[in-house]
Design a protein around this motif. Structure first.
Motif, PDB file in Angstrom:
ATOM      1  N   ILE A 263       0.830  -1.193   0.115  1.00 27.14           N
ATOM      2  CA  ILE A 263       0.067   0.008   0.139  1.00 27.14           C
ATOM      3  C   ILE A 263       0.897   1.309   0.076  1.00 27.14           C
ATOM      4  O   ILE A 263       0.410   2.041  -0.652  1.00 27.14           O
ATOM      5  N   ARG A 264       2.047   1.292   0.716  1.00 23.97           N
ATOM      6  CA  ARG A 264       2.961   2.524   0.913  1.00 23.97           C
ATOM      7  C   ARG A 264       3.629   2.684  -0.474  1.00 23.97           C
ATOM      8  O   ARG A 264       3.986   3.647  -0.998  1.00 23.97           O
ATOM      9  N   GLU A 265       4.034   1.541  -1.051  1.00 20.65           N
ATOM     10  CA  GLU A 265       4.771   1.644  -2.381  1.00 20.65           C
ATOM     11  C   GLU A 265       3.789   1.915  -3.601  1.00 20.65           C
ATOM     12  O   GLU A 265       4.331   2.666  -4.447  1.00 20.65           O
ATOM     13  N   CYS A 266       2.690   1.879  -3.350  1.00 23.41           N
ATOM     14  CA  CYS A 266       1.462   2.638  -4.235  1.00 23.41           C
ATOM     15  C   CYS A 266       1.455   4.027  -4.185  1.00 23.41           C
ATOM     16  O   CYS A 266       0.779   4.690  -5.183  1.00 23.41           O
ATOM     17  N   GLY A 267       1.920   4.457  -3.107  1.00 23.48           N
ATOM     18  CA  GLY A 267       1.914   5.985  -2.930  1.00 23.48           C
ATOM     19  C   GLY A 267       0.794   6.467  -1.837  1.00 23.48           C
ATOM     20  O   GLY A 267       0.533   7.391  -1.864  1.00 23.48           O
ATOM     21  N   PHE A 268       0.083   5.397  -1.202  1.00 24.60           N
ATOM     22  CA  PHE A 268      -0.613   5.901  -0.449  1.00 24.60           C
ATOM     23  C   PHE A 268      -0.205   6.258   1.097  1.00 24.60           C
ATOM     24  O   PHE A 268       0.898   5.838   1.459  1.00 24.60           O
ATOM     25  N   GLU A 269      -0.777   7.267   1.689  1.00 20.50           N
ATOM     26  CA  GLU A 269      -0.364   7.554   3.227  1.00 20.50           C
ATOM     27  C   GLU A 269      -1.286   7.134   4.291  1.00 20.50           C
ATOM     28  O   GLU A 269      -0.987   7.184   5.448  1.00 20.50           O
ATOM     29  N   GLN A 270      -2.408   6.897   3.853  1.00 17.45           N
ATOM     30  CA  GLN A 270      -3.510   6.597   4.858  1.00 17.45           C
ATOM     31  C   GLN A 270      -4.125   5.435   4.874  1.00 17.45           C
ATOM     32  O   GLN A 270      -4.263   4.828   3.583  1.00 17.45           O
ATOM     33  N   LEU A 271      -4.604   4.810   5.826  1.00 14.21           N
ATOM     34  CA  LEU A 271      -4.991   3.481   5.714  1.00 14.21           C
ATOM     35  C   LEU A 271      -6.623   3.229   6.634  1.00 14.21           C
ATOM     36  O   LEU A 271      -6.591   3.752   7.619  1.00 14.21           O
ATOM     37  N   MET A 272      -7.647   2.484   6.026  1.00 20.64           N
ATOM     38  CA  MET A 272      -8.673   2.013   6.941  1.00 20.64           C
ATOM     39  C   MET A 272      -8.451   0.578   7.062  1.00 20.64           C
ATOM     40  O   MET A 272      -8.101  -0.095   6.293  1.00 20.64           O
ATOM     41  N   LEU A 273      -8.379   0.154   8.472  1.00 20.59           N
ATOM     42  CA  LEU A 273      -8.260  -1.120   8.639  1.00 20.59           C
ATOM     43  C   LEU A 273      -9.592  -1.832   8.692  1.00 20.59           C
ATOM     44  O   LEU A 273     -10.600  -1.458   9.628  1.00 20.59           O
ATOM     45  N   LEU A 274      -9.747  -2.812   7.669  1.00 23.21           N
ATOM     46  CA  LEU A 274     -11.119  -3.500   7.676  1.00 23.21           C
ATOM     47  C   LEU A 274     -10.745  -4.733   8.593  1.00 23.21           C
ATOM     48  O   LEU A 274     -10.139  -5.492   8.084  1.00 23.21           O
TER      49      LEU A 274
END
Length: 288
Positions: free
Chosen positions: A27-38
């Motif tokens: 997810i970080r490698e894709c460029g995202f900074e934020q995360l929802m934990l399902l």
């Protein structure tokens, strides 16, 4: 603008075989900074020293400090938690759902995020007239109220979803009348598309009641395999431009999530990266 994604977008329902730490790294490698934990009650917990073999954790049995550490070390921030914990079928399941949502609120508190979301339960049939669902919507509101009153500092929101009590703008407006001000909607753009609803009107009218916006692209062509067919952003018919126009006019505090479901597991990382590039490009192009 910061965009996040969800652990289910990088893994797969029914085949959650991507290890949690690998999912965070991708997810970080894709460029995202934020995360929802399902979270999934059937998933593995994460405690100090664990390396879970799946992405959708059982947060109820996890050590919140260990979860926070794993997410932070990956360069991400937990901005919300989500659980499919609501069952409206009987009075007993509704009481159980209230208890599950208050436990999820505790998880959100321990993880340091201010937003929690949950499913809406199921209606007897998809796309039922609003009048036939009012009692079901009221039951959903009762369940939501328990969590919202238990954790007044959190923003509690329900996922707008095809084949649930909340599918249409009218359904959503009635629900908002029945729940406290810290309870509201997860504006699922894909399901608004599937239900043929101008969901951006909810952003115009109730920006403060929409803690989470899920940018999902759904196909609407007659040949799609299921009424709900969730694809890489830019490959479906969701009118993201309409939502962006409103968001650029109406200031509001929202968690922005890019998610999809019906992309093969081995293609999800690349599709997530492309989806982020696509949506960022739209944000630059669209004028308010």
């Amino acid at each position: 603008m910061k965009f996040g994604t969800s652990t289910h977008a990088i893994s797969e329902f029914g085949n959650d075989i991507k290890p949690f730490h690998q999912a965070l790294a991708e997810i970080r490698e894709c460029g995202f900074e934020q995360l929802m934990l399902l979270m999934s009650p059937a998933g593995p917990p994460l405690r100090a020293g664990d390396r879970p073999g799946a992405s959708m954790l059982n947060l109820f049995d996890s050590d919140a400090a260990a979860v926070r550490q794993a997410v932070q070390e990956a360069g991400l921030e937990v901005v919300s938690v989500h659980g499919g914990l609501v069952n409206l079928s009987t009075a007993e399941t509704r009481r159980e759902s209230m208890g599950q949502l208050t436990k999820l609120a505790d998880c959100a508190r321990e993880l340091g995020c201010g937003v929690m979301s949950h499913n809406a339960g199921q209606a007897p049939e998809p796309l039922m007239p609003h009048e036939t669902k009012r009692e079901l919507i009221a039951q959903l509101a009762e369940v939501m109220r328990a969590a919202a009153e238990y954790a007044p500092e959190l923003r509690v929101c329900v996922d707008i979803h095809y084949h649930s009590p909340v599918e249409t703008i009218r359904d959503c407006e009635y629900l908002l009348e029945l729940v406290p001000d810290n309870a509201g909607l997860l504006l699922n753009i894909g399901h608004m598309t599937t239900c043929n609803q101008p969901g951006w009107e909810l952003l115009e009218r109730y920006p403060e009641r929409i803690p989470v916006i899920a940018y999902k692209d759904h196909r609407m062509d007659p040949g799609r395999p299921h009424p709900v067919t969730s694809v890489e952003l830019g490959k479906g018919e969701s009118p993201f431009e309409e939502y962006i126009r409103v968001l650029k006019r109406r200031a509001g505090e929202h968690v922005h999530l890019i998610t999809f479901e019906h992309v093969p597991l081995e293609q999800k990382k690349e599709a997530l990266a492309r989806s982020l590039v696509y949506l960022k490009g739209l944000w630059e192009e669209v004028q308010p």
